[in-house]
Design a protein around this motif. Structure first.
Motif, short mmCIF file in Angstrom:
data_model
loop_
_atom_site.label_atom_id
_atom_site.label_comp_id
_atom_site.label_asym_id
_atom_site.label_seq_id
_atom_site.Cartn_x
_atom_site.Cartn_y
_atom_site.Cartn_z
N ASP A 85 -39.29 -24.03 28.58
CA ASP A 85 -38.50 -24.91 29.43
C ASP A 85 -38.37 -24.30 30.83
O ASP A 85 -38.70 -23.12 31.05
CB ASP A 85 -37.12 -25.14 28.83
N ASP A 87 -35.76 -23.30 32.45
CA ASP A 87 -34.92 -22.11 32.52
C ASP A 87 -35.61 -20.90 31.91
O ASP A 87 -35.37 -19.76 32.31
CB ASP A 87 -33.55 -22.34 31.88
N GLY A 153 -28.71 -21.06 32.81
CA GLY A 153 -28.28 -21.83 31.66
C GLY A 153 -27.16 -21.25 30.84
O GLY A 153 -26.78 -21.82 29.82
N ARG A 157 -28.38 -19.94 26.39
CA ARG A 157 -29.75 -20.22 26.81
C ARG A 157 -30.49 -18.95 27.20
O ARG A 157 -31.68 -18.80 26.89
CB ARG A 157 -29.74 -21.20 28.00
#
Length: 243
Positions: A85, A87, A153, A157
């Motif tokens: 992703d 992030d 995040g 995360r």
């Protein structure tokens, strides 16, 4: 008939990286004819050998001419082929900047110092480029979270993405610390990426973070009262194992 070039490509595809002192890796780096054949066959399928004189490993990457087809083949431009992703990619960039940039500076400085020292020796041998782990900084996970967690995040995360990067071979996680993995030095084209980071917004963030809490290097084994204990390790939903 044994096809040595095909064997090397197959090994790189299956193992994803090889140490540069591997027999076939050394042949690819030192044998001009063998390298030309390797490059030709990789180019035919849109790949290229990813290596750097200062990196301890070699790997494969999407060739520059194939980037638009591979990364722009869908409705939107994708940033990677590993299903990371945004992030996760951002965290990888930050870690690369915190480990590889100072590592490269140390490698260059050490090589220049050794070259200067050898000038006074009549029969001095050329020193190899330093690639031992001692030149790579180590980042405390809690420091990484404190400096960049709100931009990446949050704690959950960051912990999840650290586990993913560990599994993919970019980093090695040990006891609340992040060290260089086999693929980290090959993750980005150093010549293209280093200057963009240093001259961009991330350069300012890295400077601020370095001023607050500089990262440790491998050879700094002195007792540190601020060294994180088990309670300081970032929570992770994946198994925290070494590469």
């Amino acid at each position: 008939m044994h096809d040595d070039t095909a064997t090397l490509v197959t090994r790189l595809l299956s193992q994803r990286w090889l140490p540069r002192d591997d027999v076939q890796a050394r042949k690819a780096l030192l044998d001009e004819g063998y390298r030309e054949e390797l490059d030709r066959r990789l180019e035919a399928v849109g790949l290229e050998l990813r290596e750097h004189p200062y990196a301890a490993y070699i790997g494969l990457a999407v060739a520059r001419k194939s980037e638009r087809v591979v990364f722009g083949g869908s409705d939107s431009w994708i940033s990677n082929t590993l299903q990371l992703d945004r992030d996760g990619v951002a965290l990888l960039v930050v870690i690369w900047a915190l480990i590889v940039l100072p590592k490269r500076q140390r490698q260059v400085e050490r090589q220049e110092a050794e070259a200067a020292a050898s000038q006074s020796q009549m029969f001095a041998e050329e020193k190899p480029i330093p690639r031992d782990p001692a030149v790579s900084p180590v980042i405390a996970e809690r420091t990484l979270l404190a400096d960049f967690g709100d931009k990446l995040g949050g704690k959950t995360r960051v912990g999840f993405n650290l586990g993913t990067l560990n599994r993919l071979g970019f980093i090695i996680r040990r006891k609340g610390e992040v060290a260089e993995g086999p693929l980290l030095d090959l993750a980005f084209d150093y010549e293209r990426t280093a200057r963009r980071i240093l001259d961009g917004a991330l350069g300012d963030l890295l400077s601020d973070a370095a001023a607050r809490a500089p990262v440790r290097s491998h050879h700094d084994d002195t007792d540190d009262p601020d060294e994180p204990g088990d309670d300081d390790v970032i929570d992770d939903t994946e198994e925290n194992t070494d590469v």
